[in-house]
Design a protein around this motif. Structure first.
Motif, PDB file in Angstrom:
ATOM      1  N   ILE A   1       0.859  -1.174   0.000  1.00  0.00           N
ATOM      2  CA  ILE A   1       0.000   0.000   0.000  1.00  0.00           C
ATOM      3  C   ILE A   1       0.898   1.227   0.000  1.00  0.00           C
ATOM      4  N   GLY A   2       0.758   2.063  -1.025  1.00  0.00           N
ATOM      5  CA  GLY A   2       1.543   3.289  -1.093  1.00  0.00           C
ATOM      6  C   GLY A   2       0.918   4.393  -0.278  1.00  0.00           C
ATOM      7  N   SER A   3      -0.405   4.527  -0.391  1.00  0.00           N
ATOM      8  CA  SER A   3      -1.123   5.521   0.403  1.00  0.00           C
ATOM      9  C   SER A   3      -2.606   5.189   0.399  1.00  0.00           C
ATOM     10  N   ILE A   4      -3.271   5.679   1.401  1.00  0.00           N
ATOM     11  CA  ILE A   4      -4.715   5.541   1.497  1.00  0.00           C
ATOM     12  C   ILE A   4      -5.281   6.952   1.544  1.00  0.00           C
ATOM     13  N   LYS A   5      -6.072   7.282   0.523  1.00  0.00           N
ATOM     14  CA  LYS A   5      -6.640   8.631   0.461  1.00  0.00           C
ATOM     15  C   LYS A   5      -7.780   8.783   1.458  1.00  0.00           C
ATOM     16  N   LYS A   6      -8.657   7.788   1.470  1.00  0.00           N
ATOM     17  CA  LYS A   6      -9.744   7.812   2.450  1.00  0.00           C
ATOM     18  C   LYS A   6     -10.254   6.397   2.661  1.00  0.00           C
ATOM     19  N   VAL A   7     -10.787   6.173   3.846  1.00  0.00           N
ATOM     20  CA  VAL A   7     -11.409   4.898   4.186  1.00  0.00           C
ATOM     21  C   VAL A   7     -12.669   5.207   4.975  1.00  0.00           C
ATOM     22  N   ASP A   8     -13.757   4.592   4.579  1.00  0.00           N
ATOM     23  CA  ASP A   8     -15.004   4.678   5.335  1.00  0.00           C
ATOM     24  C   ASP A   8     -15.384   3.267   5.761  1.00  0.00           C
ATOM     25  N   ILE A   9     -15.425   3.046   7.062  1.00  0.00           N
ATOM     26  CA  ILE A   9     -15.874   1.770   7.609  1.00  0.00           C
ATOM     27  C   ILE A   9     -17.263   2.015   8.182  1.00  0.00           C
ATOM     28  N   LEU A  10     -18.263   1.445   7.542  1.00  0.00           N
ATOM     29  CA  LEU A  10     -19.643   1.663   7.961  1.00  0.00           C
ATOM     30  C   LEU A  10     -20.123   0.618   8.964  1.00  0.00           C
ATOM     31  N   LYS A  11     -19.567  -0.592   8.827  1.00  0.00           N
ATOM     32  CA  LYS A  11     -20.004  -1.696   9.677  1.00  0.00           C
ATOM     33  C   LYS A  11     -18.926  -2.763   9.610  1.00  0.00           C
ATOM     34  N   LEU A  12     -18.649  -3.410  10.736  1.00  0.00           N
ATOM     35  CA  LEU A  12     -17.666  -4.490  10.752  1.00  0.00           C
ATOM     36  C   LEU A  12     -18.354  -5.823  10.459  1.00  0.00           C
ATOM     37  N   PRO A  13     -17.755  -6.622   9.581  1.00  0.00           N
ATOM     38  CA  PRO A  13     -18.323  -7.955   9.343  1.00  0.00           C
ATOM     39  C   PRO A  13     -18.025  -8.864  10.529  1.00  0.00           C
ATOM     40  N   VAL A  14     -18.783  -9.937  10.612  1.00  0.00           N
ATOM     41  CA  VAL A  14     -18.675 -10.841  11.750  1.00  0.00           C
ATOM     42  C   VAL A  14     -18.191 -12.217  11.317  1.00  0.00           C
ATOM     43  N   LEU A  15     -17.822 -13.002  12.307  1.00  0.00           N
ATOM     44  CA  LEU A  15     -17.388 -14.375  12.104  1.00  0.00           C
ATOM     45  C   LEU A  15     -18.367 -15.107  11.189  1.00  0.00           C
TER      46      LEU A  15
ATOM     47  N   ASN B   1     -25.139  -8.372   1.150  1.00  0.00           N
ATOM     48  CA  ASN B   1     -24.880  -7.449   0.030  1.00  0.00           C
ATOM     49  C   ASN B   1     -25.050  -5.980   0.426  1.00  0.00           C
ATOM     50  N   GLU B   2     -24.809  -5.699   1.695  1.00  0.00           N
ATOM     51  CA  GLU B   2     -24.856  -4.340   2.233  1.00  0.00           C
ATOM     52  C   GLU B   2     -23.436  -3.775   2.194  1.00  0.00           C
ATOM     53  N   GLU B   3     -23.266  -2.570   1.634  1.00  0.00           N
ATOM     54  CA  GLU B   3     -21.938  -1.962   1.608  1.00  0.00           C
ATOM     55  C   GLU B   3     -21.506  -1.657   3.035  1.00  0.00           C
ATOM     56  N   ILE B   4     -20.332  -2.187   3.422  1.00  0.00           N
ATOM     57  CA  ILE B   4     -19.856  -1.993   4.788  1.00  0.00           C
ATOM     58  C   ILE B   4     -18.563  -1.170   4.853  1.00  0.00           C
ATOM     59  N   ALA B   5     -17.881  -1.005   3.717  1.00  0.00           N
ATOM     60  CA  ALA B   5     -16.637  -0.235   3.724  1.00  0.00           C
ATOM     61  C   ALA B   5     -16.310   0.214   2.314  1.00  0.00           C
ATOM     62  N   SER B   6     -15.536   1.305   2.243  1.00  0.00           N
ATOM     63  CA  SER B   6     -15.038   1.772   0.944  1.00  0.00           C
ATOM     64  C   SER B   6     -13.724   2.501   1.173  1.00  0.00           C
ATOM     65  N   SER B   7     -12.952   2.597   0.120  1.00  0.00           N
ATOM     66  CA  SER B   7     -11.693   3.333   0.224  1.00  0.00           C
ATOM     67  C   SER B   7     -11.194   3.731  -1.159  1.00  0.00           C
ATOM     68  N   GLU B   8     -10.271   4.656  -1.138  1.00  0.00           N
ATOM     69  CA  GLU B   8      -9.451   4.973  -2.291  1.00  0.00           C
ATOM     70  C   GLU B   8      -8.029   4.791  -1.827  1.00  0.00           C
ATOM     71  N   MET B   9      -7.274   4.002  -2.563  1.00  0.00           N
ATOM     72  CA  MET B   9      -5.893   3.758  -2.170  1.00  0.00           C
ATOM     73  C   MET B   9      -4.996   3.659  -3.380  1.00  0.00           C
ATOM     74  N   LYS B  10      -3.726   3.791  -3.112  1.00  0.00           N
ATOM     75  CA  LYS B  10      -2.703   3.667  -4.133  1.00  0.00           C
ATOM     76  C   LYS B  10      -1.817   2.501  -3.730  1.00  0.00           C
ATOM     77  N   THR B  11      -1.608   1.565  -4.631  1.00  0.00           N
ATOM     78  CA  THR B  11      -0.688   0.471  -4.381  1.00  0.00           C
ATOM     79  C   THR B  11       0.505   0.616  -5.302  1.00  0.00           C
ATOM     80  N   VAL B  12       1.628   0.103  -4.833  1.00  0.00           N
ATOM     81  CA  VAL B  12       2.879   0.261  -5.566  1.00  0.00           C
ATOM     82  C   VAL B  12       3.556  -1.098  -5.676  1.00  0.00           C
ATOM     83  N   ILE B  13       4.037  -1.426  -6.860  1.00  0.00           N
ATOM     84  CA  ILE B  13       4.792  -2.660  -7.059  1.00  0.00           C
ATOM     85  C   ILE B  13       6.225  -2.399  -6.611  1.00  0.00           C
TER      86      ILE B  13
END
Length: 143
Positions: free
Chosen positions: A86-100, A129-141
């Motif tokens: 992971i090079g950088s994370i622009k934003k992360v929204d965690i709406l709900k944590l998934p469970v076991l 099928n409920e959206e629980i998280a989203s992000s924008e990130m940059k990955t680097v090889i």
């Protein structure tokens, strides 16, 4: 070259992470600009606390789904996939944590890719099928 049939369950050769740090287990779909994975949250997960997958586990799942896109792309070219990070994370929204025992589905849109740097938008959905998280990130090889 024709794509293999989806889902692809044996993905261990497509990502650099190894057990117990694997946070994706199935490749559901792939195209040049998209990838979809799924992951069943099991009792032995490193990021499980009080039967919830922690935020860090969700972020790692997102990054590993991007790595899965890269790994499968190299597999199709009959080349060894490089390691990335992971090079950088622009934003992360965690709406709900998934469970076991939830099966989360992670969908990645590749926004830009240049010289081993990939900018992505990611959405994670739970078993319902409920959206629980989203992000924008940059990955680097890694070189």
């Amino acid at each position: 070259m024709a794509l293999p049939q989806f889902p692809i369950i044996d993905i261990s050769h497509l990502i650099p992470q190894k057990t117990p740090f694997v946070m994706v287990d199935t490749l559901l779909g792939f195209s040049e600009n998209k990838v979809t994975s799924s992951f069943k949250i099991k009792e032995d997960n490193l990021f499980l606390k009080d039967n919830f997958l922690l935020e860090s586990g969700l972020i790692e799942n997102m990054a590993q789904t991007v790595a899965l896109h890269t790994g499968f792309n190299f597999f199709l070219k009959k080349e060894i996939a490089p390691t990335g990070y992971i090079g950088s994370i622009k934003k992360v929204d965690i709406l709900k944590l998934p469970v076991l025992n939830d099966i989360i589905t992670t969908k990645v849109d590749i926004l830009h890719e240049f010289n081993g740097v990939t900018m992505v938008a990611v959405k994670v959905f739970n078993t319902e099928n409920e959206e629980i998280a989203s992000s924008e990130m940059k990955t680097v090889i890694a070189n």
